[in-house]
Design an enzyme around this catalytic site. Sequence first.
Site, PDB file in Angstrom:
ATOM      1  N   VAL A   8       0.868  -1.171   0.000  1.00 36.25           N
ATOM      2  CA  VAL A   8       0.000   0.000   0.000  1.00 36.25           C
ATOM      3  C   VAL A   8       0.908   1.225   0.000  1.00 36.25           C
ATOM      4  O   VAL A   8       2.077   1.138   0.358  1.00 36.25           O
ATOM      5  CB  VAL A   8      -0.980   0.038   1.202  1.00 36.25           C
ATOM      6  N   SER A   9       0.371   2.369  -0.399  1.00 37.41           N
ATOM      7  CA  SER A   9       1.196   3.564  -0.578  1.00 37.41           C
ATOM      8  C   SER A   9       1.541   4.287   0.723  1.00 37.41           C
ATOM      9  O   SER A   9       2.571   4.916   0.820  1.00 37.41           O
ATOM     10  CB  SER A   9       0.502   4.549  -1.514  1.00 37.41           C
ATOM     11  N   SER A  10       0.667   4.215   1.716  1.00 37.72           N
ATOM     12  CA  SER A  10       0.928   4.997   2.922  1.00 37.72           C
ATOM     13  C   SER A  10       0.609   4.205   4.184  1.00 37.72           C
ATOM     14  O   SER A  10      -0.094   3.208   4.151  1.00 37.72           O
ATOM     15  CB  SER A  10       0.108   6.285   2.900  1.00 37.72           C
TER      16      SER A  10
END
Length: 187
Positions: A8-10
């Site tokens: 996931v990105s964050s």
Amino acid sequence: MEIGYARVSSNGQNLQSQIELLKKAGCEKIFQEKRSGTQTDKRVELQNALDFVREGDSFIVTRLDRCSRSVLDLYKIIDKLNKKNVSFKATEQEIDTSTSSGRLMIGLLSIVSEFETDLRSERQADGIASALKRGVKFGRSAKFDNEKVLEAIKMQEEGMKNQDIADHFQIGRSTLLRWIAKYKNIN
């Protein structure tokens, strides 16, 4: 062996749904990380997963964009896996590079993924340009301005040391001197 990779990105996002899908696909080992997908070389767990896989293994992700956001990076990953005789699968997009139709689909989907990333960047740039035209200021406001320069020059004329003046305005001495020089050159 089935090797999974979840991303996931964050930090605010959750990996759990990807992990469940990878376990359902039979993954015995799952590498996971919370990092942007735009730069493959900065994703330590992706590199660890690619190093871990062995001949005959399957490298599995839930979706292409979890693995890569650019066609070039995706092809580099696929090439590395092919050299190790490892297949690539995306469970939610029914992609399997061990088949010719899977190789075709991965090429098409990776191009679409990169196109979406480009569109997102263009929309962001358009939004910033529009905001600038409307007078929106980005970044923090300046601690020092022309009005304070005049006050600082007056303090200098009264014999105050430059460092003391800078401390008074809570700025660096070099910033103070740069502003004063700029003001004197203009006037």
